[in-house]
Design an enzyme around this catalytic site. Structure first.
Site, short mmCIF file in Angstrom:
data_model
loop_
_atom_site.label_atom_id
_atom_site.label_comp_id
_atom_site.label_asym_id
_atom_site.label_seq_id
_atom_site.Cartn_x
_atom_site.Cartn_y
_atom_site.Cartn_z
N TYR A 1 -2.40 -0.21 10.67
CA TYR A 1 -2.40 -0.57 9.26
C TYR A 1 -1.09 -0.15 8.57
CZ TYR A 1 -3.90 -0.64 4.35
OH TYR A 1 -3.99 -0.87 3.00
N SER B 1 0.85 -1.19 0.00
CA SER B 1 0.00 0.00 0.00
C SER B 1 0.88 1.24 0.00
CB SER B 1 -0.89 0.01 1.24
OG SER B 1 -1.48 1.28 1.40
#
Ligand SMILES: [Zn+2]
Length: 699
Positions: free
Chosen positions: A589, A576
């Site tokens: 995250y 990501s």
């Protein structure tokens, strides 16, 4: 065919009501599909059917007799109307006038296109003269196991007579072609009452005045052979059982170990895909006393050995004292010996104009007590090769039970395998796709990016195993991809990537499905959002478990397989933007995503010496089709930016430098690049697919 399970007679499936509404050509199609629906009647792609039909000539308007016959490369079970070639019978008969004799029979194939009726583009097959010259309206040519068992017996002529009397004749072995067509015609003219003929080492011809009569004759004749074997072949199959059958779980465990190692040893020139079969017919053979001598004789019917090679490789494994490590250690030598043996066969039999030697590796690997492994350039071919060898086993079972089984003479077999017409067919095949023969496993495979990735890889010819925790979504994704690319190319495994046992068993299932692994796409994920003071330990652990530990577990399993396979490997992580760029309110995250990226770098370093490449794709804000972008996370992000959830996509688009939305297909494209040879010299890299975001520029 001849054991209890398969001993039942073939059913007559003809439906008069259905057939009454059909044209003559449609009835041919109907009959063909009925016959091909049972592998005991004919093997996949084997045999052909025909009808001689009166048609109106499109140019002159006059009535012409036209041969409808299965075209080149088709399968009677699945053939459609456009699978038939159509040829003028008068022109086919005229070919006799230019025939220069058996030495020149191959040149007759070149005249077949001159006989085409109605500009039909379907190429006529080598068997066309066999149908044209049988002076009967409807002709079936099948490869039934029970008939080939007669045809491959040492005294096949005498057996044919004993079973069928004068109803069915017998012709000695002759390679299919123009000359055999003339033999069949001569036979029919001299024996006007015969209903068919057995071709030695090959199969069956039958005929009738109507489509129904031809169909019923074919079924009746095969059933008579089945019944005869049931009565006569009462001795234990293949000399009786010499070795035990291992339990299912042991068979599977052994196949999982053997398949990647064999695959690595035979995939130097071209990547192969595997298939495992431990059906009763196979197990009866691989545990039998006569396994080795019968396997060495080779298959008989030309259709069989074109797919299976003449001989299988019997793997040195003793089920009474199972020692897989010893077997694995012996494989390189056994496979090298097989190749050397094949090269000697080529040298012994080659002719001045023979094509160059083809892949010398075995297709069929028989493992005593365990089953049969087959390898070919794609899954369908591997599966069908296995089916063909089962046909061959049935033939050997019948023939060796009532007589002496005989394989085809070596030179005859070679002349078919290296037939120039066969070579021309191979040369006409389309170039393989860029990922042909590659096997990929995609975690999170049922979600947006995972499914788009699987689709992209399959479009390039790869076989894909979808792994996901969501079983309902998995089922939908698998059937969707199967409908688009074919059932053989896709499998699914239920997998929780945080469970060591689930990961090991999922990869094991993948090995059993396709025989190895080339590409791992680690993509399973989640997303969460919370300020650090509100981040519970459970939320933190969940992120670390799925994103960091999950990526570790699947990579470790892939590395183990890559190392046993010794054929390189390819890992792509879907990370990501947040693995590089911090984002407010998502520390768990972001930290787990950063761990993924660093894990990829470590693995790139460790895998390089074994040609294992590891790269990363960083998407950003791929909303469409995403499971992690549904529900809570979407609402949380919308709340964080103080906007409506429906405005999120536009928000991310406007935030990007290029002002573009990123969709799953964009990520799939980057993954394909990294998984393919286009990026062969790239490892430890990161590709951002985020429509431009200065924060995540790599440095
Ligand atoms: Zn045939």
């Amino acid at each position: 065919m001849l054991d209890k399970q398969q001993g039942a007679r073939l059913a007559n499936l003809w439906d008069d009501v259905k057939a009454a509404k059909m044209s003559e050509a449609e009835r041919l199609l109907y009959r063909s599909n009925l016959l091909g629906s049972d592998k005991r009647i004919t093997n996949y792609g084997g045999g052909n059917t025909s009808a001689k039909v009166m048609e109106k000539d499109p140019l002159t308007g006059e009535t012409a007799e036209v041969l409808w016959v299965k075209g080149s490369g088709g399968d009677v079970g699945t053939i459609k109307m456009d699978g038939f070639a159509t040829l003028y019978m008068d022109k086919l008969r005229a070919m006799k006038g230019i025939y220069r004799g058996v030495e020149f029979e191959d040149e007759m194939v070149g005249y077949l296109p001159h006989c085409t009726f109605n500009l039909n583009p379907r190429a006529a097959s080598i068997d066309t003269p066999l149908h044209a010259y049988v002076p009967k309206t409807h002709v079936d040519h099948m490869h039934p196991d029970a008939i080939i068992a007669v045809a491959a017996s040492k005294n096949s002529k005498e057996l044919t007579k004993r079973i069928f009397g004068d109803e069915i004749g017998w012709l000695p072995w002759k390679r299919p072609g123009y000359e055999l067509g003339l033999w069949l015609e001569k036979y029919c003219l001299e024996n006007p009452k015969a209903r068919g003929v057995v071709l030695e080492s090959h199969g069956l011809f039958t005929w009738g005045d109507t489509a129904k009569q031809a169909y019923e004759t074919t079924i009746e004749i095969i059933n008579r052979a089945i019944a005869w074997f049931e009565a006569e072949n009462t001795a234990p199959a293949f000399g009786g059982e010499a070795k035990p059958v291992l339990a299912t779980s042991e068979r599977v465990a052994i196949a999982r170990k053997l398949m990647p190692v064999i695959r690595g040893l035979i995939s130097a020139e071209e990547k192969k895909v595997g298939h495992f079969d431990d059906s009763t017919a196979v197990l009866d053979f691989v545990t039998s006393t006569n396994l080795e001598p019968l396997a060495a004789l080779g298959t008989s019917c030309p259709d069989h050995f074109l797919r299976t090679k003449i001989r299988p490789l019997v793997v040195d494994f003793d089920p009474t004292q199972p020692d897989v490590e010893k077997t694995l250690a012996g494989l390189p030598e056994a496979i090298a010996a097989y190749r050397a043996d094949y090269a000697r066969y080529y040298e012994r039999c080659k002719r001045a104009d023979s094509p160059a030697m083809r892949d010398p590796n075995a297709v069929v690997y028989l493992v005593p007590g365990v089953g049969m492994i087959t390898f070919a350039k794609d899954k369908a071919t591997a599966r069908i090769s296995g089916e063909f060898y089962v046909n061959a086993i049935n033939v050997m079972r019948g023939a060796s039970g009532v007589s002496t089984y005989v394989g085809l003479p070596e030179q005859e077999a070679f002349d078919i395998e290296y037939w120039l017409l066969e070579e021309a067919k191979l040369q006409r095949m389309p170039k393989p796709k860029s990922l042909a023969g590659r096997i990929a496993l995609v975690t999170g495979g049922a979600g947006g990016i995972g499914k788009a990735t699987a689709s992209r890889l399959m479009q390039e010819g790869a076989c894909v195993v979808l792994a996901d925790i969501d079983e309902a979504a998995l089922e939908t994704a698998q059937s969707e991809l199967a409908a688009r690319y074919g059932k053989d190319f896709v499998r699914s495994v239920s997998m929780n990537v945080t469970s060591e046992a689930a990961v090991e068993s999922g990869f094991g299932d993948a090995l059993l499905a396709f025989g190895g692994l080339d590409i791992l796409v680690s993509n399973a994920g989640l997303a969460s959002s919370a300020a650090i003071e509100d981040t519970t330990l459970a939320l933190w652990n969940k992120n670390i478990d799925i994103l960091a530990t999950g990526y570790f577990l699947v990579s470790r399993e892939a590395f183990r397989i890559f190392r046993s396979q010794k054929a390189g490997g390819n890992v792509v992580f879907v990370a990501s933007k947040n693995g590089l760029a911090a984002s407010p309110g998502a520390s768990a995250y972001c930290t787990a995503k950063a761990a993924e990226i660093h894990l990829a770098r470590c693995l790139a370093l460790e895998g390089a010496s074994a040609q294992i490449r590891v790269n990363v794709v960083n998407p950003d804000a791929v909303l469409r089709g995403s499971k992690i972008w549904s529900g809570e996370w979407k609402e949380q992000r919308a709340a964080a930016y103080k906007m409506d959830v429906d405005d999120l996509e536009a928000h991310y688009r406007e935030r990007s430098m290029l002002k573009l939305s990123v969709v799953p297909e964009d990520i799939a494209e980057a993954i394909y690049f990294l998984a393919s040879d286009m990026s062969a010299k790239s490892t430890g890299n990161i590709v951002n697919v985020d429509a431009g975001n200065a924060q995540s520029f790599t440095r």
